[in-house]
Motif scaffolding. Sequence first.
Motif, PDB file in Angstrom:
ATOM      1  N   THR A 180       0.696  -1.228   0.101  1.00 49.09           N
ATOM      2  CA  THR A 180      -0.007   0.090  -0.032  1.00 49.09           C
ATOM      3  C   THR A 180       1.018   1.181  -0.013  1.00 49.09           C
ATOM      4  N   ILE A 181       0.189   2.261  -0.473  1.00 50.59           N
ATOM      5  CA  ILE A 181       1.127   3.467  -0.361  1.00 50.59           C
ATOM      6  C   ILE A 181       1.647   3.812   1.010  1.00 50.59           C
ATOM      7  N   ASN A 182       0.857   3.615   2.157  1.00 46.35           N
ATOM      8  CA  ASN A 182       1.110   3.661   3.527  1.00 46.35           C
ATOM      9  C   ASN A 182       2.342   2.978   3.724  1.00 46.35           C
ATOM     10  N   ASP A 183       2.394   1.591   3.344  1.00 47.66           N
ATOM     11  CA  ASP A 183       3.530   0.923   3.705  1.00 47.66           C
ATOM     12  C   ASP A 183       4.751   1.045   2.869  1.00 47.66           C
ATOM     13  N   ILE A 184       4.537   1.328   1.695  1.00 46.53           N
ATOM     14  CA  ILE A 184       5.596   1.680   0.793  1.00 46.53           C
ATOM     15  C   ILE A 184       6.507   2.970   1.267  1.00 46.53           C
ATOM     16  N   ILE A 185       5.592   4.051   1.524  1.00 50.03           N
ATOM     17  CA  ILE A 185       6.157   5.216   2.067  1.00 50.03           C
ATOM     18  C   ILE A 185       6.838   5.369   3.226  1.00 50.03           C
ATOM     19  N   SER A 186       6.109   4.550   4.256  1.00 50.01           N
ATOM     20  CA  SER A 186       6.806   4.308   5.439  1.00 50.01           C
ATOM     21  C   SER A 186       7.987   3.662   5.470  1.00 50.01           C
ATOM     22  N   ARG A 187       8.534   3.073   4.652  1.00 50.78           N
ATOM     23  CA  ARG A 187       9.727   2.334   4.232  1.00 50.78           C
ATOM     24  C   ARG A 187      10.518   3.367   3.420  1.00 50.78           C
ATOM     25  N   SER A 201      12.227   9.049  10.654  1.00 51.05           N
ATOM     26  CA  SER A 201      13.501   9.809  11.213  1.00 51.05           C
ATOM     27  C   SER A 201      14.315  10.651  10.047  1.00 51.05           C
ATOM     28  N   GLU A 202      13.784  10.611   8.702  1.00 46.57           N
ATOM     29  CA  GLU A 202      14.344  11.357   7.815  1.00 46.57           C
ATOM     30  C   GLU A 202      13.356  12.403   7.079  1.00 46.57           C
ATOM     31  N   ASN A 203      12.194  12.130   7.130  1.00 46.77           N
ATOM     32  CA  ASN A 203      11.130  12.742   6.541  1.00 46.77           C
ATOM     33  C   ASN A 203       9.936  12.971   7.227  1.00 46.77           C
ATOM     34  N   ASP A 204       9.003  13.799   6.684  1.00 51.85           N
ATOM     35  CA  ASP A 204       7.549  14.105   7.279  1.00 51.85           C
ATOM     36  C   ASP A 204       6.595  13.028   6.388  1.00 51.85           C
ATOM     37  N   THR A 205       6.917  11.956   7.024  1.00 50.64           N
ATOM     38  CA  THR A 205       6.170  10.582   6.250  1.00 50.64           C
ATOM     39  C   THR A 205       4.707  10.908   6.060  1.00 50.64           C
TER      40      THR A 205
END
Length: 137
Positions: free
Chosen positions: A63-70, A75-79
């Motif tokens: 999912t977009i949620n899962d993909i973008i979270s990785r 720790s590096e982005n505004d996820t």
Amino acid sequence: MKKTARGLRNCNPLNIRKSSAQWQGMANVQTDREFVTFAGNEWGYRAAFKTLHTYMTKYNLCTINDIISRWAPMSENDTKTYIRTVRNESGIDSEKKLYWTCKEDMVKVVMAMSYVENGVRAVKAEVEDGYRLAFGF
């Protein structure tokens, strides 16, 4: 005068970091210390599609949620903003299960990710060329 985004300067629109991977389409001269430089944007998109394919098939991140979270960890982005922007730009619900074989959805997601990474809209033909280079169709 506005400076061209790093991902576009490197023909690496999703800003894939350097690693031991030897990507197809890498430029002969690597001009960036942190990120891969590709010979053309289509090769950068190919690498992005290959990475997302691994996320989906090896790690079951579909999912977009899962993909973008990785892809863009907190720790590096505004996820959360990254996810929201990809959802809005792609028109795909962030919990919809994606399939790497669905070119239409995958192109929309990668175009939206490129927009987040670079601040400008991706050229659809380049993204589609990257998909074709990655998967042959």
